[in-house]
Design a protein around this motif. Structure first.
Motif, PDB file in Angstrom:
ATOM      1  N   ALA A 229       0.661  -1.341  -0.176  1.00 33.63           N
ATOM      2  CA  ALA A 229       0.000   0.425  -0.272  1.00 33.63           C
ATOM      3  C   ALA A 229       0.972   0.721   0.067  1.00 33.63           C
ATOM      4  N   ILE A 230       0.398   1.954  -0.981  1.00 30.25           N
ATOM      5  CA  ILE A 230       1.002   3.315  -0.980  1.00 30.25           C
ATOM      6  C   ILE A 230      -0.011   4.562  -0.138  1.00 30.25           C
ATOM      7  N   ALA A 231       0.739   5.190   0.769  1.00 28.45           N
ATOM      8  CA  ALA A 231       0.050   6.542   1.001  1.00 28.45           C
ATOM      9  C   ALA A 231       0.428   7.958   1.403  1.00 28.45           C
ATOM     10  N   SER A 232       0.600   8.278   2.015  1.00 29.93           N
ATOM     11  CA  SER A 232       0.770   9.883   2.147  1.00 29.93           C
ATOM     12  C   SER A 232       2.498   9.936   3.221  1.00 29.93           C
ATOM     13  N   ASP A 233       1.094   8.861   4.478  1.00 27.99           N
ATOM     14  CA  ASP A 233       1.750   7.795   5.311  1.00 27.99           C
ATOM     15  C   ASP A 233       2.288   7.337   5.286  1.00 27.99           C
ATOM     16  N   ALA A 234       2.273   6.341   6.609  1.00 26.52           N
ATOM     17  CA  ALA A 234       3.439   5.408   6.332  1.00 26.52           C
ATOM     18  C   ALA A 234       1.913   4.783   7.929  1.00 26.52           C
ATOM     19  N   MET A 235       1.862   5.364   8.493  1.00 26.40           N
ATOM     20  CA  MET A 235       0.611   4.632   9.337  1.00 26.40           C
ATOM     21  C   MET A 235      -0.520   4.170   8.712  1.00 26.40           C
ATOM     22  N   ARG A 236      -1.377   5.193   7.489  1.00 26.10           N
ATOM     23  CA  ARG A 236      -1.952   4.677   7.064  1.00 26.10           C
ATOM     24  C   ARG A 236      -1.335   3.867   5.903  1.00 26.10           C
ATOM     25  N   ALA A 237      -0.525   3.687   5.260  1.00 23.57           N
ATOM     26  CA  ALA A 237      -0.242   3.070   3.917  1.00 23.57           C
ATOM     27  C   ALA A 237      -0.106   1.603   4.963  1.00 23.57           C
ATOM     28  N   ASP A 238       0.453   1.415   6.076  1.00 25.09           N
ATOM     29  CA  ASP A 238       0.539   0.015   6.568  1.00 25.09           C
ATOM     30  C   ASP A 238      -0.711  -0.482   7.208  1.00 25.09           C
ATOM     31  N   ALA A 239      -0.991   0.127   7.866  1.00 24.48           N
ATOM     32  CA  ALA A 239      -3.210   0.333   8.329  1.00 24.48           C
ATOM     33  C   ALA A 239      -3.684  -0.856   6.735  1.00 24.48           C
ATOM     34  N   ALA A 240      -3.752   0.000   5.657  1.00 24.47           N
ATOM     35  CA  ALA A 240      -4.558  -0.493   4.438  1.00 24.47           C
ATOM     36  C   ALA A 240      -3.761  -1.729   4.191  1.00 24.47           C
ATOM     37  N   ALA A 241      -2.465  -1.540   3.967  1.00 26.50           N
ATOM     38  CA  ALA A 241      -2.365  -3.068   3.946  1.00 26.50           C
ATOM     39  C   ALA A 241      -2.039  -3.958   4.574  1.00 26.50           C
ATOM     40  N   THR A 242      -2.391  -3.938   5.932  1.00 27.37           N
ATOM     41  CA  THR A 242      -3.776  -5.089   7.033  1.00 27.37           C
ATOM     42  C   THR A 242      -4.854  -5.202   5.991  1.00 27.37           C
ATOM     43  N   ALA A 243      -5.862  -4.035   5.862  1.00 28.70           N
ATOM     44  CA  ALA A 243      -7.406  -3.756   5.498  1.00 28.70           C
ATOM     45  C   ALA A 243      -6.971  -5.216   4.080  1.00 28.70           C
ATOM     46  N   LEU A 244      -6.517  -4.863   3.310  1.00 32.56           N
ATOM     47  CA  LEU A 244      -6.530  -5.471   2.207  1.00 32.56           C
ATOM     48  C   LEU A 244      -6.678  -6.906   2.268  1.00 32.56           C
ATOM     49  N   PHE A 245      -6.065  -7.427   3.228  1.00 32.68           N
ATOM     50  CA  PHE A 245      -6.096  -9.146   3.478  1.00 32.68           C
ATOM     51  C   PHE A 245      -7.513  -9.422   3.770  1.00 32.68           C
ATOM     52  N   PHE A 246      -8.699  -8.561   3.590  1.00 33.26           N
ATOM     53  CA  PHE A 246     -10.083  -8.642   3.729  1.00 33.26           C
ATOM     54  C   PHE A 246     -11.160  -8.324   2.711  1.00 33.26           C
ATOM     55  N   ASP A 247     -12.115  -8.509   3.308  1.00 29.68           N
ATOM     56  CA  ASP A 247     -13.094  -7.617   2.461  1.00 29.68           C
ATOM     57  C   ASP A 247     -13.446  -6.760   2.705  1.00 29.68           C
ATOM     58  N   GLY A 248     -13.508  -5.510   2.380  1.00 32.18           N
ATOM     59  CA  GLY A 248     -13.842  -3.607   2.736  1.00 32.18           C
ATOM     60  C   GLY A 248     -12.369  -3.368   2.582  1.00 32.18           C
ATOM     61  N   GLY A 249     -11.056  -3.691   2.144  1.00 32.61           N
ATOM     62  CA  GLY A 249     -10.408  -3.792   2.425  1.00 32.61           C
ATOM     63  C   GLY A 249     -10.159  -2.899   1.009  1.00 32.61           C
ATOM     64  N   VAL A 250     -10.219  -2.943  -0.483  1.00 33.04           N
ATOM     65  CA  VAL A 250     -10.654  -2.060  -1.032  1.00 33.04           C
ATOM     66  C   VAL A 250     -11.379  -1.046  -0.246  1.00 33.04           C
ATOM     67  N   GLN A 251     -12.327  -0.676  -0.114  1.00 37.08           N
ATOM     68  CA  GLN A 251     -12.392   0.378  -0.498  1.00 37.08           C
ATOM     69  C   GLN A 251     -12.383   1.299   0.493  1.00 37.08           C
ATOM     70  N   LEU A 252     -11.586   0.711   1.644  1.00 34.29           N
ATOM     71  CA  LEU A 252     -11.036   1.672   2.860  1.00 34.29           C
ATOM     72  C   LEU A 252     -10.139   2.298   1.934  1.00 34.29           C
ATOM     73  N   ALA A 253      -9.471   1.487   1.257  1.00 36.17           N
ATOM     74  CA  ALA A 253      -7.930   2.277   0.690  1.00 36.17           C
ATOM     75  C   ALA A 253      -8.565   3.693  -0.062  1.00 36.17           C
ATOM     76  N   ALA A 254      -9.596   3.041  -0.713  1.00 35.76           N
ATOM     77  CA  ALA A 254     -10.383   4.336  -2.110  1.00 35.76           C
ATOM     78  C   ALA A 254     -10.511   5.274  -1.140  1.00 35.76           C
ATOM     79  N   ASP A 255     -11.134   5.482   0.331  1.00 35.75           N
ATOM     80  CA  ASP A 255     -11.681   6.743   1.185  1.00 35.75           C
ATOM     81  C   ASP A 255     -10.240   7.487   1.688  1.00 35.75           C
TER      82      ASP A 255
END
Length: 292
Positions: A229-255
């Motif tokens: 995951a690529i983001a403006s800050d590492a915390m959100r990138a790290d969080a999104a990388a975790t969320a992407l293992f699950f349903d809902g992760g793609v939408q969170l990344a878009a948000d």
């Protein structure tokens, strides 16, 4: 460019800068890491989270609000699959403070974690539980280290073994194949951004056991093998990388305006539409480029 390598929080760090960091600057970085570790490490008996394992309260750590507010968004987006009280689940499978790696029966995390864990004026646990902020904590610490070096001019890269933040430089980063560390599935190009990765081949032990758990079952995930995951800050990138293992992760990344790539356990690859990644081909043909 100069490189400072050191070990901290159980992983290898590299800080690349245009000049050698002074002894004072290195001491400040070490202080930031030690403070975060003393507050959030479930592997330290003297940490804040370890002191709360039986329930109770403590002074609110500086990063509690920003991290646990993000956890609430993660939990909502993934229908409870990501949960900061997953520490007992990891412990049950052997990823405990002693690193026994001896697995017992799976232990789901509490579904109502927001009624147990509080972070308003104090950090509180209304019942025994083990806090684990691994879904985004390393990314948060990368951000804190980068912030501590704000007076260092020129290009700067803070890399905590795959979770990294870049300032003032354009760099290319290989995306390690989760089933063959000698290969890459592609290359990301970033500038003034953070890239974080998660994979089931890292922190893995036993048959099918690894650190990415579904908090609802207490068991390791099975569908996805690796995420980036690529983001403006590492915390959100790290969080999104975790969320992407699950349903809902793609939408969170878009948000969150996060670009991403993920690879399934059967070798399929998906990516976000504008992700700055060049995907390679394999001997069997091009990797699939799909959306959820």
């Amino acid at each position: 460019m100069t490189l400072w390598r050191f070990d901290a929080i159980g992983t290898r760090w590299e800080i690349e800068s245009e000049r050698d960091l002074t002894g004072h600057e290195r001491a400040r970085v070490s202080g930031v890491i030690d403070r975060f570790d003393r507050e959030w490490s479930r592997f330290r008996a003297d940490s804040v989270v370890s002191s709360l394992a039986d329930g109770g309260s403590s002074v609110l750590p500086a990063d509690a609000a920003v991290m646990l507010d993000a956890y609430r968004e993660l939990s909502d987006a993934t229908a409870g699959a990501v949960n900061p009280l997953v520490g007992a689940s990891l412990t049950a499978l052997g990823y405990d403070a002693a690193l026994s790696l001896a697995a017992a029966d799976a232990e789901p995390a509490p579904e109502d974690w927001t009624s147990i864990l509080g972070w308003r004026d104090q950090l509180t646990l209304a019942a025994p539980a083990i806090i684990d902020v691994g879904a985004l904590g390393k990314g948060r610490l990368v951000d804190l280290v980068q912030q501590e070096l704000h007076t260092v001019t020129g290009g700067l890269v803070v890399d905590a073994s795959g979770d990294l933040a870049v300032r003032g430089r354009r760099i290319r980063i290989g995306l390690e194949h989760p089933f063959d560390p000698a290969r890459a599935i592609g290359v990301a190009t970033i500038r003034d951004q953070a890239l974080c990765a998660s994979a089931v081949n890292r922190r893995a032990w036993g048959a099918g056991l690894h650190h990415v758990l579904d908090a609802r079952t207490g068991m390791p995930v099975r569908t996805w093998a690796a995420t980036w995951a690529i983001a403006s800050d590492a915390m959100r990138a790290d969080a999104a990388a975790t969320a992407l293992f699950f349903d809902g992760g793609v939408q969170l990344a878009a948000d969150w305006a996060v670009e991403w790539v993920r690879m399934s356990t059967d070798g399929r690859v998906q990516r976000s539409p504008n992700c700055p990644v060049e995907l390679f081909t394999t001997a069997s043909g091009p990797l699939a480029d799909a959306a959820e």
